[in-house]
Design a protein around this motif. Sequence first.
Motif, PDB file in Angstrom:
ATOM      1  N   ASP A 192      -3.212  12.654   1.260  1.00 25.75           N
ATOM      2  CA  ASP A 192      -3.341  14.083   1.587  1.00 25.75           C
ATOM      3  C   ASP A 192      -3.915  14.321   2.975  1.00 25.75           C
ATOM      4  O   ASP A 192      -3.654  15.355   3.591  1.00 25.75           O
ATOM      5  CB  ASP A 192      -4.214  14.782   0.542  1.00 25.75           C
ATOM      6  CG  ASP A 192      -3.526  14.901  -0.815  1.00 25.75           C
ATOM      7  OD1 ASP A 192      -4.139  15.436  -1.750  1.00 25.75           O
ATOM      8  OD2 ASP A 192      -2.357  14.448  -0.940  1.00 25.75           O
ATOM      9  N   LEU A 193      -4.713  13.379   3.462  1.00 21.00           N
ATOM     10  CA  LEU A 193      -5.320  13.535   4.783  1.00 21.00           C
ATOM     11  C   LEU A 193      -4.562  12.749   5.854  1.00 21.00           C
ATOM     12  O   LEU A 193      -5.040  12.593   6.975  1.00 21.00           O
ATOM     13  CB  LEU A 193      -6.794  13.085   4.738  1.00 21.00           C
ATOM     14  CG  LEU A 193      -7.688  13.905   3.806  1.00 21.00           C
ATOM     15  CD1 LEU A 193      -9.091  13.289   3.720  1.00 21.00           C
ATOM     16  CD2 LEU A 193      -7.792  15.352   4.285  1.00 21.00           C
ATOM     17  N   ALA A 194      -3.367  12.272   5.488  1.00 22.19           N
ATOM     18  CA  ALA A 194      -2.518  11.505   6.421  1.00 22.19           C
ATOM     19  C   ALA A 194      -3.259  10.313   7.017  1.00 22.19           C
ATOM     20  O   ALA A 194      -3.190  10.048   8.220  1.00 22.19           O
ATOM     21  CB  ALA A 194      -1.984  12.413   7.531  1.00 22.19           C
ATOM     22  N   LEU A 195      -4.012   9.616   6.161  1.00 24.36           N
ATOM     23  CA  LEU A 195      -4.748   8.432   6.616  1.00 24.36           C
ATOM     24  C   LEU A 195      -4.058   7.171   6.081  1.00 24.36           C
ATOM     25  O   LEU A 195      -3.593   7.156   4.942  1.00 24.36           O
ATOM     26  CB  LEU A 195      -6.196   8.471   6.105  1.00 24.36           C
ATOM     27  CG  LEU A 195      -7.059   9.649   6.541  1.00 24.36           C
ATOM     28  CD1 LEU A 195      -8.390   9.639   5.790  1.00 24.36           C
ATOM     29  CD2 LEU A 195      -7.315   9.608   8.045  1.00 24.36           C
ATOM     30  N   ASP A 196      -4.028   6.147   6.899  1.00 26.49           N
ATOM     31  CA  ASP A 196      -3.493   4.856   6.482  1.00 26.49           C
ATOM     32  C   ASP A 196      -4.658   4.014   5.986  1.00 26.49           C
ATOM     33  O   ASP A 196      -5.541   3.654   6.779  1.00 26.49           O
ATOM     34  CB  ASP A 196      -2.810   4.183   7.682  1.00 26.49           C
ATOM     35  CG  ASP A 196      -2.465   2.713   7.425  1.00 26.49           C
ATOM     36  OD1 ASP A 196      -2.147   2.008   8.399  1.00 26.49           O
ATOM     37  OD2 ASP A 196      -2.521   2.255   6.259  1.00 26.49           O
ATOM     38  N   LEU A 250      -6.456   6.587  -2.828  1.00 26.89           N
ATOM     39  CA  LEU A 250      -5.105   6.617  -2.245  1.00 26.89           C
ATOM     40  C   LEU A 250      -4.592   8.052  -2.123  1.00 26.89           C
ATOM     41  O   LEU A 250      -3.933   8.407  -1.146  1.00 26.89           O
ATOM     42  CB  LEU A 250      -4.137   5.770  -3.087  1.00 26.89           C
ATOM     43  CG  LEU A 250      -4.361   4.251  -3.040  1.00 26.89           C
ATOM     44  CD1 LEU A 250      -3.340   3.528  -3.928  1.00 26.89           C
ATOM     45  CD2 LEU A 250      -4.267   3.714  -1.610  1.00 26.89           C
ATOM     46  N   MET A 251      -4.905   8.896  -3.126  1.00 21.31           N
ATOM     47  CA  MET A 251      -4.484  10.302  -3.058  1.00 21.31           C
ATOM     48  C   MET A 251      -5.136  10.992  -1.858  1.00 21.31           C
ATOM     49  O   MET A 251      -4.484  11.747  -1.132  1.00 21.31           O
ATOM     50  CB  MET A 251      -4.852  11.040  -4.360  1.00 21.31           C
ATOM     51  CG  MET A 251      -3.952  10.713  -5.540  1.00 21.31           C
ATOM     52  SD  MET A 251      -4.067  11.974  -6.865  1.00 21.31           S
ATOM     53  CE  MET A 251      -5.099  11.128  -8.066  1.00 21.31           C
ATOM     54  N   ILE A 267       0.832  -1.198   0.000  1.00 19.80           N
ATOM     55  CA  ILE A 267       0.000   0.000   0.000  1.00 19.80           C
ATOM     56  C   ILE A 267       0.870   1.252   0.000  1.00 19.80           C
ATOM     57  O   ILE A 267       0.659   2.179  -0.792  1.00 19.80           O
ATOM     58  CB  ILE A 267      -0.978  -0.005   1.199  1.00 19.80           C
ATOM     59  CG1 ILE A 267      -1.954  -1.189   1.068  1.00 19.80           C
ATOM     60  CG2 ILE A 267      -1.749   1.306   1.276  1.00 19.80           C
ATOM     61  CD1 ILE A 267      -2.882  -1.374   2.261  1.00 19.80           C
ATOM     62  N   ASP A 268       1.858   1.290   0.870  1.00 18.84           N
ATOM     63  CA  ASP A 268       2.748   2.453   0.937  1.00 18.84           C
ATOM     64  C   ASP A 268       3.461   2.670  -0.390  1.00 18.84           C
ATOM     65  O   ASP A 268       3.659   3.809  -0.834  1.00 18.84           O
ATOM     66  CB  ASP A 268       3.801   2.265   2.038  1.00 18.84           C
ATOM     67  CG  ASP A 268       3.188   2.367   3.433  1.00 18.84           C
ATOM     68  OD1 ASP A 268       3.741   1.771   4.385  1.00 18.84           O
ATOM     69  OD2 ASP A 268       2.137   3.032   3.569  1.00 18.84           O
ATOM     70  N   SER A 284       0.563 -10.284   1.669  1.00 19.35           N
ATOM     71  CA  SER A 284       0.657  -8.818   1.588  1.00 19.35           C
ATOM     72  C   SER A 284      -0.501  -8.169   2.360  1.00 19.35           C
ATOM     73  O   SER A 284      -1.517  -8.813   2.645  1.00 19.35           O
ATOM     74  CB  SER A 284       0.598  -8.382   0.129  1.00 19.35           C
ATOM     75  OG  SER A 284      -0.742  -8.409  -0.323  1.00 19.35           O
ATOM     76  N   ASP A 285      -0.318  -6.889   2.661  1.00 14.76           N
ATOM     77  CA  ASP A 285      -1.389  -6.134   3.318  1.00 14.76           C
ATOM     78  C   ASP A 285      -2.695  -6.204   2.534  1.00 14.76           C
ATOM     79  O   ASP A 285      -3.775  -6.359   3.100  1.00 14.76           O
ATOM     80  CB  ASP A 285      -0.982  -4.650   3.431  1.00 14.76           C
ATOM     81  CG  ASP A 285      -0.176  -4.386   4.689  1.00 14.76           C
ATOM     82  OD1 ASP A 285       0.405  -3.289   4.779  1.00 14.76           O
ATOM     83  OD2 ASP A 285      -0.136  -5.267   5.567  1.00 14.76           O
ATOM     84  N   ILE A 286      -2.584  -6.022   1.217  1.00 12.10           N
ATOM     85  CA  ILE A 286      -3.786  -5.978   0.383  1.00 12.10           C
ATOM     86  C   ILE A 286      -4.516  -7.324   0.431  1.00 12.10           C
ATOM     87  O   ILE A 286      -5.735  -7.382   0.631  1.00 12.10           O
ATOM     88  CB  ILE A 286      -3.430  -5.592  -1.072  1.00 12.10           C
ATOM     89  CG1 ILE A 286      -2.881  -4.155  -1.109  1.00 12.10           C
ATOM     90  CG2 ILE A 286      -4.650  -5.710  -1.973  1.00 12.10           C
ATOM     91  CD1 ILE A 286      -2.366  -3.725  -2.467  1.00 12.10           C
TER      92      ILE A 286
END
Lengths: 113, 113, 113, 113
Positions: free
Chosen positions: C77-81, C72-73, C4-5, D2-4
């Motif tokens: 932008d909202l610092a959410l995981d 994901l954007m 994800i990261d 994986s996380d996903i």
Amino acid sequence: MSDIDSLIKEVNAFREARDWRQFHNSKDLALSLSLEAAELLENFQWKTSEEAVASNLSGIKDELADVLIYALMLCSDLALDPKAVIKDKLEKNNDKYPIDKAKGRKDKYSDLS
Amino acid sequence: MSDIDSLIKEVNAFREARDWRQFHNSKDLALSLSLEAAELLENFQWKTSEEAVASNLSGIKDELADVLIYALMLCSDLALDPKAVIKDKLEKNNDKYPIDKAKGRKDKYSDLS
Amino acid sequence: MSDIDSLIKEVNAFREARDWRQFHNSKDLALSLSLEAAELLENFQWKTSEEAVASNLSGIKDELADVLIYALMLCSDLALDPKAVIKDKLEKNNDKYPIDKAKGRKDKYSDLS
Amino acid sequence: MSDIDSLIKEVNAFREARDWRQFHNSKDLALSLSLEAAELLENFQWKTSEEAVASNLSGIKDELADVLIYALMLCSDLALDPKAVIKDKLEKNNDKYPIDKAKGRKDKYSDLS
């Protein structure tokens, strides 16, 4: 014949001439209306209202028309009178948003005092 | 006064009485219209058209009304005549979907012969 | 680095290389996500699930990707995981839809016994 | 794992425990995703990005989660790998929006030089 009835007549004549009513179940009509609402909104993507209206008025008109056309088709297929449907909802809204509580406030009715 | 003009008059009186026009820029009106279109579509979630209409007709009416009300507000704010906007689009659609090519076909115009 | 990261990193690199972050306020990102969701749904217009998947799988993939990219954007932008956000919601859903009440039922939580 | 993959596993376990997969055809999942996208956007209605994020971050998180959950269900049901789907689309976008043409421009690809 009222304007609304005559527009519904035209919309129905259009789809009948093309034998399209076979595809027009209410679920797909509601789905189509939401697609057109998105195409209307697309005119405003990355823009302010003013920029969008200045550069895309023609597109905005076309998509508003598409939304209205699907709404009229749904009304027709469900035997609903658009005028009565709107008037009824304005009455309900009058109860949900009494002037003394709602004036000047953008809150949803569930958040009013 | 036509039915449409009188509905626009009512819709405007409703929002003016509540001092709501300050929030009603075209972008947020188009956004709101898409939200109502989604609420209309929600009546059909997990259901067939028949199930939805049988169990949720009242909700379908209310959300159709909300869509129409926002559409009328947008027309009013952009100085558009709903009747003209619809008629113009039906003409454009007549060119995009000529009867001889489009009859009985659900394809998008870009996929017609 | 998790999958994800690393996807978020790619998505951010893509928009930074094009100097697009200047347009990416959260409201327009949410608006864009809803537009892509409509384009995804368009693949199913006038069709059953089976017909749509049989004829439009490629389009469905592309639009699902667009939805995920905007999601994901927004998370970035909202610092959410995204992983934490999903896990938290599944916990909330567990409370709203306890297995003993919700099993086999498509009703919204507000309509469960 | 994986996380996903592990998130997909959780999402599937959730809906299987409730015997919900019987309702989950792709059309209704895509429809549901668009409903959640609208609920996400609702957080921004009548507000600027800053106002919305300041007052509704919790709601924004929940609706983003709902969008992601439906996207993962669709990927799972259509045997799509979210990571591959995103990477493929970023490649296509790279061709549609070459850096030298698209940099600093919000135009749709069809409007680039």
